[in-house]
Design a protein around this motif. Structure first.
Motif, PDB file in Angstrom:
ATOM      1  N   CYS A  78     -45.609 -20.127  12.797  1.00 37.19           N
ATOM      2  CA  CYS A  78     -45.737 -18.803  12.171  1.00 37.19           C
ATOM      3  C   CYS A  78     -47.036 -18.698  11.370  1.00 37.19           C
ATOM      4  CB  CYS A  78     -44.542 -18.525  11.268  1.00 37.19           C
ATOM      5  SG  CYS A  78     -43.011 -18.217  12.152  1.00 37.19           S
ATOM      6  N   LEU A  79     -47.417 -19.766  10.685  1.00 38.44           N
ATOM      7  CA  LEU A  79     -48.667 -19.751   9.924  1.00 38.44           C
ATOM      8  C   LEU A  79     -49.875 -19.585  10.838  1.00 38.44           C
ATOM      9  CD1 LEU A  79     -47.961 -22.546   7.299  1.00 38.44           C
ATOM     10  CD2 LEU A  79     -48.268 -20.111   6.855  1.00 38.44           C
ATOM     11  N   VAL A  80     -49.893 -20.314  11.938  1.00 39.41           N
ATOM     12  CA  VAL A  80     -51.026 -20.203  12.867  1.00 39.41           C
ATOM     13  C   VAL A  80     -51.043 -18.825  13.530  1.00 39.41           C
ATOM     14  CG1 VAL A  80     -51.990 -21.123  15.008  1.00 39.41           C
ATOM     15  CG2 VAL A  80     -51.204 -22.680  13.233  1.00 39.41           C
ATOM     16  N   SER A  81     -49.876 -18.341  13.947  1.00 37.32           N
ATOM     17  CA  SER A  81     -49.809 -17.022  14.587  1.00 37.32           C
ATOM     18  C   SER A  81     -50.236 -15.917  13.620  1.00 37.32           C
ATOM     19  CB  SER A  81     -48.386 -16.734  15.077  1.00 37.32           C
ATOM     20  OG  SER A  81     -47.994 -17.685  16.022  1.00 37.32           O
ATOM     21  N   GLY A  82     -49.775 -15.990  12.386  1.00 35.71           N
ATOM     22  CA  GLY A  82     -50.160 -14.997  11.390  1.00 35.71           C
ATOM     23  C   GLY A  82     -51.647 -15.023  11.092  1.00 35.71           C
ATOM     24  N   ALA A  83     -52.208 -16.225  11.033  1.00 39.26           N
ATOM     25  CA  ALA A  83     -53.648 -16.330  10.786  1.00 39.26           C
ATOM     26  C   ALA A  83     -54.446 -15.755  11.944  1.00 39.26           C
ATOM     27  CB  ALA A  83     -54.025 -17.790  10.545  1.00 39.26           C
ATOM     28  N   LEU A  84     -53.988 -15.985  13.168  1.00 35.06           N
ATOM     29  CA  LEU A  84     -54.689 -15.430  14.332  1.00 35.06           C
ATOM     30  C   LEU A  84     -54.596 -13.904  14.370  1.00 35.06           C
ATOM     31  CD1 LEU A  84     -53.794 -18.044  17.086  1.00 35.06           C
ATOM     32  CD2 LEU A  84     -56.002 -17.674  15.969  1.00 35.06           C
ATOM     33  N   LEU A  85     -53.444 -13.358  14.002  1.00 30.85           N
ATOM     34  CA  LEU A  85     -53.324 -11.899  13.954  1.00 30.85           C
ATOM     35  C   LEU A  85     -54.204 -11.307  12.848  1.00 30.85           C
ATOM     36  CD1 LEU A  85     -49.556 -11.295  14.657  1.00 30.85           C
ATOM     37  CD2 LEU A  85     -51.475 -10.376  15.930  1.00 30.85           C
ATOM     38  N   ALA A  86     -54.274 -11.958  11.712  1.00 29.01           N
ATOM     39  CA  ALA A  86     -55.157 -11.480  10.642  1.00 29.01           C
ATOM     40  C   ALA A  86     -56.621 -11.564  11.079  1.00 29.01           C
ATOM     41  CB  ALA A  86     -54.925 -12.286   9.366  1.00 29.01           C
ATOM     42  N   LEU A  87     -56.970 -12.607  11.819  1.00 25.68           N
ATOM     43  CA  LEU A  87     -58.327 -12.717  12.348  1.00 25.68           C
ATOM     44  C   LEU A  87     -58.612 -11.600  13.353  1.00 25.68           C
ATOM     45  CD1 LEU A  87     -61.002 -14.311  12.645  1.00 25.68           C
ATOM     46  CD2 LEU A  87     -59.867 -15.602  14.466  1.00 25.68           C
ATOM     47  N   ALA A  88     -57.647 -11.306  14.209  1.00 25.79           N
ATOM     48  CA  ALA A  88     -57.820 -10.211  15.172  1.00 25.79           C
ATOM     49  C   ALA A  88     -57.997  -8.875  14.450  1.00 25.79           C
ATOM     50  CB  ALA A  88     -56.623 -10.148  16.119  1.00 25.79           C
ATOM     51  N   ALA A  89     -57.264  -8.670  13.364  1.00 28.20           N
ATOM     52  CA  ALA A  89     -57.415  -7.440  12.584  1.00 28.20           C
ATOM     53  C   ALA A  89     -58.805  -7.356  11.967  1.00 28.20           C
ATOM     54  CB  ALA A  89     -56.349  -7.377  11.491  1.00 28.20           C
ATOM     55  N   ALA A  90     -59.298  -8.464  11.447  1.00 30.01           N
ATOM     56  CA  ALA A  90     -60.637  -8.459  10.839  1.00 30.01           C
ATOM     57  C   ALA A  90     -61.713  -8.190  11.881  1.00 30.01           C
ATOM     58  CB  ALA A  90     -60.895  -9.798  10.153  1.00 30.01           C
ATOM     59  N   ILE A  91     -61.578  -8.777  13.051  1.00 29.75           N
ATOM     60  CA  ILE A  91     -62.551  -8.536  14.125  1.00 29.75           C
ATOM     61  C   ILE A  91     -62.493  -7.079  14.561  1.00 29.75           C
ATOM     62  CG2 ILE A  91     -63.113  -9.087  16.523  1.00 29.75           C
ATOM     63  CD1 ILE A  91     -62.251 -11.976  15.864  1.00 29.75           C
ATOM     64  N   GLY A  92     -61.284  -6.520  14.633  1.00 29.13           N
ATOM     65  CA  GLY A  92     -61.141  -5.113  15.003  1.00 29.13           C
ATOM     66  C   GLY A  92     -61.778  -4.183  13.994  1.00 29.13           C
ATOM     67  N   VAL A  93     -61.645  -4.492  12.723  1.00 26.56           N
ATOM     68  CA  VAL A  93     -62.263  -3.657  11.688  1.00 26.56           C
ATOM     69  C   VAL A  93     -63.781  -3.694  11.819  1.00 26.56           C
ATOM     70  CG1 VAL A  93     -62.649  -3.480   9.200  1.00 26.56           C
ATOM     71  CG2 VAL A  93     -60.347  -3.777  10.075  1.00 26.56           C
ATOM     72  N   LEU A  94     -64.325  -4.831  12.165  1.00 26.81           N
ATOM     73  CA  LEU A  94     -65.781  -4.938  12.300  1.00 26.81           C
ATOM     74  C   LEU A  94     -66.301  -4.320  13.594  1.00 26.81           C
ATOM     75  CD1 LEU A  94     -66.364  -8.570  11.018  1.00 26.81           C
ATOM     76  CD2 LEU A  94     -66.914  -6.433   9.859  1.00 26.81           C
ATOM     77  N   ARG A  95     -65.533  -4.390  14.663  1.00 25.32           N
ATOM     78  CA  ARG A  95     -66.043  -4.021  15.978  1.00 25.32           C
ATOM     79  C   ARG A  95     -65.706  -2.602  16.431  1.00 25.32           C
ATOM     80  NH1 ARG A  95     -69.635  -6.995  18.599  1.00 25.32           N
ATOM     81  NH2 ARG A  95     -68.670  -6.275  20.491  1.00 25.32           N
ATOM     82  N   PHE A  96     -64.630  -2.013  15.950  1.00 26.00           N
ATOM     83  CA  PHE A  96     -64.229  -0.694  16.431  1.00 26.00           C
ATOM     84  C   PHE A  96     -65.200   0.371  15.947  1.00 26.00           C
ATOM     85  CE2 PHE A  96     -59.520  -1.893  17.088  1.00 26.00           C
ATOM     86  CZ  PHE A  96     -59.810  -2.365  18.332  1.00 26.00           C
ATOM     87  N   PRO A  97     -65.399   1.443  16.748  1.00 24.56           N
ATOM     88  CA  PRO A  97     -66.477   2.395  16.468  1.00 24.56           C
ATOM     89  C   PRO A  97     -66.189   3.420  15.377  1.00 24.56           C
ATOM     90  CG  PRO A  97     -65.358   3.007  18.484  1.00 24.56           C
ATOM     91  CD  PRO A  97     -64.766   1.704  18.045  1.00 24.56           C
ATOM     92  N   ASP A  98     -64.962   3.893  15.264  1.00 25.18           N
ATOM     93  CA  ASP A  98     -64.725   4.993  14.322  1.00 25.18           C
ATOM     94  C   ASP A  98     -63.639   4.630  13.316  1.00 25.18           C
ATOM     95  OD1 ASP A  98     -62.700   5.038  16.222  1.00 25.18           O
ATOM     96  OD2 ASP A  98     -62.393   7.188  16.039  1.00 25.18           O
ATOM     97  N   ALA A  99     -63.456   5.507  12.345  1.00 29.50           N
ATOM     98  CA  ALA A  99     -62.554   5.226  11.229  1.00 29.50           C
ATOM     99  C   ALA A  99     -61.100   5.123  11.661  1.00 29.50           C
ATOM    100  CB  ALA A  99     -62.699   6.311  10.167  1.00 29.50           C
TER     101      ALA A  99
END
Length: 109
Positions: free
Chosen positions: A12-33
């Protein structure tokens, strides 16, 4: 039984960390608000809940479990409100691409 809980907690710790990483990458990479808002709330909340579940499985004391439950409740209560407010502010300030919207229910207001 404790060994199984430790392994499930680690997963669960590894899965949660990977999902949080995916969220951070999405915030940086997605084009609009609106896309960024989606990336900041959906996988991030699930990631935090998985992290809290992993911590709860590792700690197992009643005082820690109560605090973890409070954190989870506040996370579930505040993330949707924050996302709605961010989306509302982005729409009102015109910081989104209206051509990406399927339906614009607020266009006639």
């Amino acid at each position: 039984m404790a060994t199984i809980a430790d392994w499930v907690g680690a997963f669960c710790l590894v899965s949660g960390a990977l999902l949080a990483l995916a969220a951070a990458i999405g915030v940086l990479r997605f084009p609009d608000a609106l896309s960024r808002m989606h990336a900041a709330t959906k996988p991030q909340v699930l990631g935090v809940l998985l992290l809290l579940l992993g911590i709860a499985l590792r700690l197992r004391s009643p005082a820690d479990l109560g605090m973890i439950l409070l954190i989870a409740v506040f996370q579930l209560a505040t993330a949707p409100v924050a996302a709605q407010m961010i989306g509302r502010a982005a729409y009102r300030s015109g910081r989104l691409d209206r051509s990406l919207l399927d339906t614009d229910e607020l266009a006639d207001r």
